[in-house]
Motif scaffolding. Structure first.
Motif, PDB file in Angstrom:
ATOM      1  N   ILE A 104       2.081  -7.296 118.214  1.00 19.04           N
ATOM      2  CA  ILE A 104       1.890  -5.946 118.768  1.00 19.04           C
ATOM      3  C   ILE A 104       0.612  -5.900 119.595  1.00 19.04           C
ATOM      4  CG2 ILE A 104       1.379  -3.542 118.160  1.00 19.04           C
ATOM      5  CD1 ILE A 104       3.340  -3.947 115.773  1.00 19.04           C
ATOM      6  N   LYS A 105      -0.432  -6.533 119.095  1.00 17.71           N
ATOM      7  CA  LYS A 105      -1.722  -6.541 119.799  1.00 17.71           C
ATOM      8  C   LYS A 105      -1.650  -7.368 121.086  1.00 17.71           C
ATOM      9  CE  LYS A 105      -6.028  -8.746 119.165  1.00 17.71           C
ATOM     10  NZ  LYS A 105      -5.936 -10.097 118.882  1.00 17.71           N
ATOM     11  N   ASP A 106      -1.061  -8.554 121.009  1.00 20.18           N
ATOM     12  CA  ASP A 106      -1.083  -9.484 122.134  1.00 20.18           C
ATOM     13  C   ASP A 106       0.027  -9.274 123.162  1.00 20.18           C
ATOM     14  OD1 ASP A 106      -3.282 -10.614 120.919  1.00 20.18           O
ATOM     15  OD2 ASP A 106      -2.162 -12.303 120.081  1.00 20.18           O
ATOM     16  N   TYR A 107       1.108  -8.633 122.779  1.00 19.49           N
ATOM     17  CA  TYR A 107       2.250  -8.445 123.677  1.00 19.49           C
ATOM     18  C   TYR A 107       2.712  -6.983 123.647  1.00 19.49           C
ATOM     19  CZ  TYR A 107       2.290 -13.502 123.576  1.00 19.49           C
ATOM     20  OH  TYR A 107       1.927 -14.814 123.669  1.00 19.49           O
ATOM     21  N   PRO A 108       1.867  -6.063 124.092  1.00 18.47           N
ATOM     22  CA  PRO A 108       2.155  -4.639 123.933  1.00 18.47           C
ATOM     23  C   PRO A 108       3.356  -4.120 124.734  1.00 18.47           C
ATOM     24  CG  PRO A 108       0.224  -4.943 125.270  1.00 18.47           C
ATOM     25  CD  PRO A 108       0.600  -6.301 124.752  1.00 18.47           C
ATOM     26  N   ASN A 109       3.757  -4.806 125.797  1.00 18.45           N
ATOM     27  CA  ASN A 109       4.871  -4.316 126.618  1.00 18.45           C
ATOM     28  C   ASN A 109       6.148  -5.104 126.401  1.00 18.45           C
ATOM     29  OD1 ASN A 109       3.264  -2.315 127.832  1.00 18.45           O
ATOM     30  ND2 ASN A 109       2.368  -3.864 129.142  1.00 18.45           N
ATOM     31  N   TRP A 110       6.269  -5.687 125.239  1.00 19.61           N
ATOM     32  CA  TRP A 110       7.436  -6.498 124.913  1.00 19.61           C
ATOM     33  C   TRP A 110       8.067  -5.987 123.618  1.00 19.61           C
ATOM     34  CZ3 TRP A 110       8.833 -10.876 127.880  1.00 19.61           C
ATOM     35  CH2 TRP A 110       7.960 -11.169 128.930  1.00 19.61           C
ATOM     36  N   LYS A 111       9.350  -6.296 123.443  1.00 14.55           N
ATOM     37  CA  LYS A 111      10.085  -5.833 122.271  1.00 14.55           C
ATOM     38  C   LYS A 111      10.922  -6.986 121.716  1.00 14.55           C
ATOM     39  CE  LYS A 111      13.197  -2.120 120.946  1.00 14.55           C
ATOM     40  NZ  LYS A 111      13.953  -0.973 121.419  1.00 14.55           N
ATOM     41  N   ILE A 112      10.951  -7.131 120.399  1.00 16.87           N
ATOM     42  CA  ILE A 112      11.773  -8.162 119.774  1.00 16.87           C
ATOM     43  C   ILE A 112      13.249  -7.846 120.016  1.00 16.87           C
ATOM     44  CG2 ILE A 112      12.477  -9.192 117.578  1.00 16.87           C
ATOM     45  CD1 ILE A 112       9.627  -8.727 116.578  1.00 16.87           C
TER      46      ILE A 112
END
Length: 173
Positions: free
Chosen positions: A30-38
């Protein structure tokens, strides 16, 4: 993973996805990839959703767990498939693990630029044949788990580590 939104919708695959990753890895993503979704079942197109549900009804299409690296005694690794929430259709595959020091290590495996309904899964160690070298009747022997990235209805690429080097082969065309 900016908008990893692990608590995505109320569908059954989201529940499975929510419980797979350790909390420390989830926080790091969540911290390192804020604009991505699993990736979740809901993100797959209809044909791929049906195929995935038949093959792996209780599995999350965006996370798989295994021993992908060279160490048999090391920590479990979590392969995580993320989809970009802004810009072009990108998919990112990461390999995450918790070290003995409780630090999180995340390695980027590959980036796809496509709108396909990609998923991640695991194959056990064994002998495999590269689709594009099938006529030579040569096999690839993999001593650790194999990370598979592909479509539930077809194309798939396999990733594995050999002597700490990431290698790949095609399972289908």
């Amino acid at each position: 993973l900016a908008v990893i939104n692990i608590n995505a919708s109320s569908a059954s695959s989201s529940v499975a996805c929510d419980s797979i990753l350790p909390e420390s890895i989830t926080r790091s993503l969540i911290k390192d990839y804020p604009n991505w979704k699993i990736a979740t079942l809901e993100m797959l197109n209809t044909e791929d959703r049906v195929a995935w549900s038949k093959r792996k009804p209780s599995a999350c299409p965006g996370i798989t767990v295994g021993n992908f690296e060279d160490s048999k005694s090391g920590p479990k690794q979590y392969a995580v498939l993320l989809h970009s929430q802004d810009g072009p259709a990108n998919s990112l595959v990461l390999l995450a693990k918790t070290l003995a020091t409780n630090q999180i290590e995340i390695d980027r495996i590959t980036l796809w630029q496509s709108s396909y309904s990609l998923t991640v899964s695991r194959l056990p160690p064994g002998k495999y044949r590269d689709y594009y070298q099938r006529e030579q009747n040569r096999h690839i022997e993999v001593k650790n788990d194999v990370l598979v990235v592909g479509l539930p209805t077809g194309r798939a690429t396999a990733f594995y580590f050999e002597k700490k080097q990431l290698r790949t082969f095609s399972l289908t065309d």
